[in-house]
Write a protein that holds these residues in place. Sequence first.
Motif, mmCIF file in Angstrom:
data_model
loop_
_atom_site.group_PDB
_atom_site.id
_atom_site.type_symbol
_atom_site.label_atom_id
_atom_site.label_comp_id
_atom_site.label_asym_id
_atom_site.label_seq_id
_atom_site.Cartn_x
_atom_site.Cartn_y
_atom_site.Cartn_z
ATOM 1 N N VAL A 148 0.794 -1.306 0.005
ATOM 2 C CA VAL A 148 0.138 0.023 0.079
ATOM 3 C C VAL A 148 1.233 1.492 -0.250
ATOM 4 O O VAL A 148 0.676 2.660 -0.655
ATOM 5 N N LYS A 149 2.150 1.023 0.799
ATOM 6 C CA LYS A 149 2.993 2.207 0.273
ATOM 7 C C LYS A 149 3.905 2.905 -0.427
ATOM 8 O O LYS A 149 3.289 3.788 -0.874
ATOM 9 N N GLY A 150 3.849 1.392 -1.138
ATOM 10 C CA GLY A 150 4.303 1.845 -2.588
ATOM 11 C C GLY A 150 3.642 2.827 -3.347
ATOM 12 O O GLY A 150 3.742 3.995 -4.589
ATOM 13 N N LEU A 151 1.953 2.155 -3.592
ATOM 14 C CA LEU A 151 0.976 2.762 -4.249
ATOM 15 C C LEU A 151 0.981 3.884 -4.313
ATOM 16 O O LEU A 151 0.904 5.419 -4.570
ATOM 17 N N ILE A 152 0.995 4.115 -2.353
ATOM 18 C CA ILE A 152 0.475 5.652 -2.007
ATOM 19 C C ILE A 152 1.493 6.713 -2.640
ATOM 20 O O ILE A 152 0.770 7.632 -3.505
ATOM 21 N N ALA A 153 2.263 6.113 -2.487
ATOM 22 C CA ALA A 153 3.803 6.870 -2.662
ATOM 23 C C ALA A 153 3.848 7.309 -4.282
ATOM 24 O O ALA A 153 4.507 8.638 -4.419
ATOM 25 N N LYS A 154 3.840 6.305 -4.888
ATOM 26 C CA LYS A 154 3.108 6.869 -6.276
ATOM 27 C C LYS A 154 2.037 7.682 -6.588
ATOM 28 O O LYS A 154 2.652 8.649 -7.222
ATOM 29 N N TYR A 155 0.968 8.561 -6.289
ATOM 30 C CA TYR A 155 0.316 9.143 -6.269
ATOM 31 C C TYR A 155 0.805 10.730 -5.660
ATOM 32 O O TYR A 155 -0.016 11.815 -6.289
ATOM 33 N N ILE A 156 1.376 10.602 -4.240
ATOM 34 C CA ILE A 156 1.842 11.623 -3.987
ATOM 35 C C ILE A 156 2.720 12.054 -4.448
ATOM 36 O O ILE A 156 2.758 13.596 -4.930
ATOM 37 N N ASP A 157 4.112 11.737 -5.297
ATOM 38 C CA ASP A 157 5.006 11.949 -6.056
ATOM 39 C C ASP A 157 4.048 12.487 -7.847
ATOM 40 O O ASP A 157 4.475 13.535 -8.006
ATOM 41 N N LEU B 114 -12.783 11.564 -2.742
ATOM 42 C CA LEU B 114 -12.980 10.588 -2.286
ATOM 43 C C LEU B 114 -12.279 9.929 -0.882
ATOM 44 O O LEU B 114 -11.739 10.343 -0.204
ATOM 45 N N ARG B 115 -13.683 9.401 -0.678
ATOM 46 C CA ARG B 115 -13.939 8.483 0.442
ATOM 47 C C ARG B 115 -13.708 7.805 0.804
ATOM 48 O O ARG B 115 -14.874 6.251 0.075
ATOM 49 N N ILE B 116 -12.572 7.212 1.589
ATOM 50 C CA ILE B 116 -11.869 5.495 1.911
ATOM 51 C C ILE B 116 -12.293 5.013 3.417
ATOM 52 O O ILE B 116 -12.374 5.563 4.186
ATOM 53 N N ALA B 117 -13.301 3.953 3.728
ATOM 54 C CA ALA B 117 -13.547 3.535 4.948
ATOM 55 C C ALA B 117 -13.587 2.279 4.830
ATOM 56 O O ALA B 117 -14.529 1.990 4.737
ATOM 57 N N PRO B 118 -12.191 1.281 5.037
ATOM 58 C CA PRO B 118 -11.843 0.325 4.940
ATOM 59 C C PRO B 118 -12.303 -0.326 6.410
ATOM 60 O O PRO B 118 -11.874 0.879 7.282
ATOM 61 N N PRO B 119 -12.449 -1.086 7.124
ATOM 62 C CA PRO B 119 -12.781 -2.193 8.056
ATOM 63 C C PRO B 119 -11.911 -2.045 8.565
ATOM 64 O O PRO B 119 -10.281 -2.372 8.071
ATOM 65 N N LEU B 120 -12.257 -2.360 10.251
ATOM 66 C CA LEU B 120 -11.358 -2.049 11.083
ATOM 67 C C LEU B 120 -10.547 -4.021 10.880
ATOM 68 O O LEU B 120 -8.866 -4.178 11.167
ATOM 69 N N SER B 121 -10.788 -4.540 10.006
ATOM 70 C CA SER B 121 -10.781 -6.177 10.196
ATOM 71 C C SER B 121 -9.779 -6.150 9.250
ATOM 72 O O SER B 121 -9.352 -7.538 8.941
ATOM 73 N N ILE B 122 -9.764 -5.042 8.254
ATOM 74 C CA ILE B 122 -8.708 -5.324 7.054
ATOM 75 C C ILE B 122 -7.477 -5.902 7.094
ATOM 76 O O ILE B 122 -6.603 -5.743 7.603
ATOM 77 N N THR B 123 -7.394 -6.627 6.132
ATOM 78 C CA THR B 123 -5.849 -7.573 5.884
ATOM 79 C C THR B 123 -5.005 -6.454 5.284
ATOM 80 O O THR B 123 -5.812 -5.918 4.416
ATOM 81 N N GLU B 124 -3.162 -7.235 5.064
ATOM 82 C CA GLU B 124 -2.915 -6.131 4.466
ATOM 83 C C GLU B 124 -2.773 -6.982 3.066
ATOM 84 O O GLU B 124 -2.822 -5.498 1.760
ATOM 85 N N GLU B 125 -2.857 -7.894 2.491
ATOM 86 C CA GLU B 125 -3.221 -8.087 1.068
ATOM 87 C C GLU B 125 -4.574 -7.263 0.441
ATOM 88 O O GLU B 125 -4.985 -6.666 -0.929
ATOM 89 N N GLU B 126 -5.740 -7.533 1.539
ATOM 90 C CA GLU B 126 -6.596 -6.577 0.620
ATOM 91 C C GLU B 126 -6.733 -5.263 0.779
ATOM 92 O O GLU B 126 -7.278 -4.526 -0.215
ATOM 93 N N ALA B 127 -6.141 -4.385 1.847
ATOM 94 C CA ALA B 127 -5.596 -2.817 1.269
ATOM 95 C C ALA B 127 -4.978 -2.680 0.030
ATOM 96 O O ALA B 127 -5.038 -2.518 -0.518
ATOM 97 N N VAL B 128 -3.963 -3.982 0.113
ATOM 98 C CA VAL B 128 -3.036 -3.862 -1.379
ATOM 99 C C VAL B 128 -3.686 -3.512 -2.546
ATOM 100 O O VAL B 128 -4.320 -3.057 -3.424
ATOM 101 N N ASP B 129 -4.927 -4.849 -2.346
ATOM 102 C CA ASP B 129 -5.738 -5.368 -3.512
ATOM 103 C C ASP B 129 -7.021 -3.951 -3.910
ATOM 104 O O ASP B 129 -7.168 -3.331 -4.705
ATOM 105 N N GLY B 130 -7.084 -3.538 -2.703
ATOM 106 C CA GLY B 130 -8.326 -1.716 -3.181
ATOM 107 C C GLY B 130 -7.537 -0.765 -3.499
ATOM 108 O O GLY B 130 -7.790 -0.418 -4.046
ATOM 109 N N ALA B 131 -6.233 -0.825 -2.901
ATOM 110 C CA ALA B 131 -4.944 0.428 -3.509
ATOM 111 C C ALA B 131 -5.291 -0.145 -5.016
ATOM 112 O O ALA B 131 -4.893 1.206 -5.888
ATOM 113 N N GLU B 132 -4.661 -0.812 -5.637
ATOM 114 C CA GLU B 132 -4.568 -1.487 -6.948
ATOM 115 C C GLU B 132 -5.660 -1.058 -7.706
ATOM 116 O O GLU B 132 -5.730 -0.334 -8.482
#
Length: 89
Positions: free
Chosen positions: A4-13, A56-74
């Motif tokens: 997720v960090k890599g995807l976010i960094a790409k869009y911040i840049d 854009l508003r993003i509100a993932p559940p507190l139980s989200i896994t890292e894999e789910e977060a990466v999938d969502g970010a992609e």
Amino acid sequence: ERTVKGLIAKYIDLYNAQRLQPGSVVPSAPLASAVSEEAKSKGLLVGKGGLLGNVLRIAPPLSITEEEAVDGAEILALAITEASKAAAS
């Protein structure tokens, strides 16, 4: 490695690069709507908000896994890319 960090960094840049060019970053409610709809078509629910409807508003559940977060970010990254291309044409 997908992170997720890599995807976010790409869009911040990308945002920071555009911000340096006066007039290149303009709030766009229609683009936010297009991104939201594109993400929805790919299985990701993204809300809209802000005074202009351009946030854009993003509100993932507190139980989200890292894999789910990466999938969502992609999915979100793909939706942004596709909606931006459609808006530019």
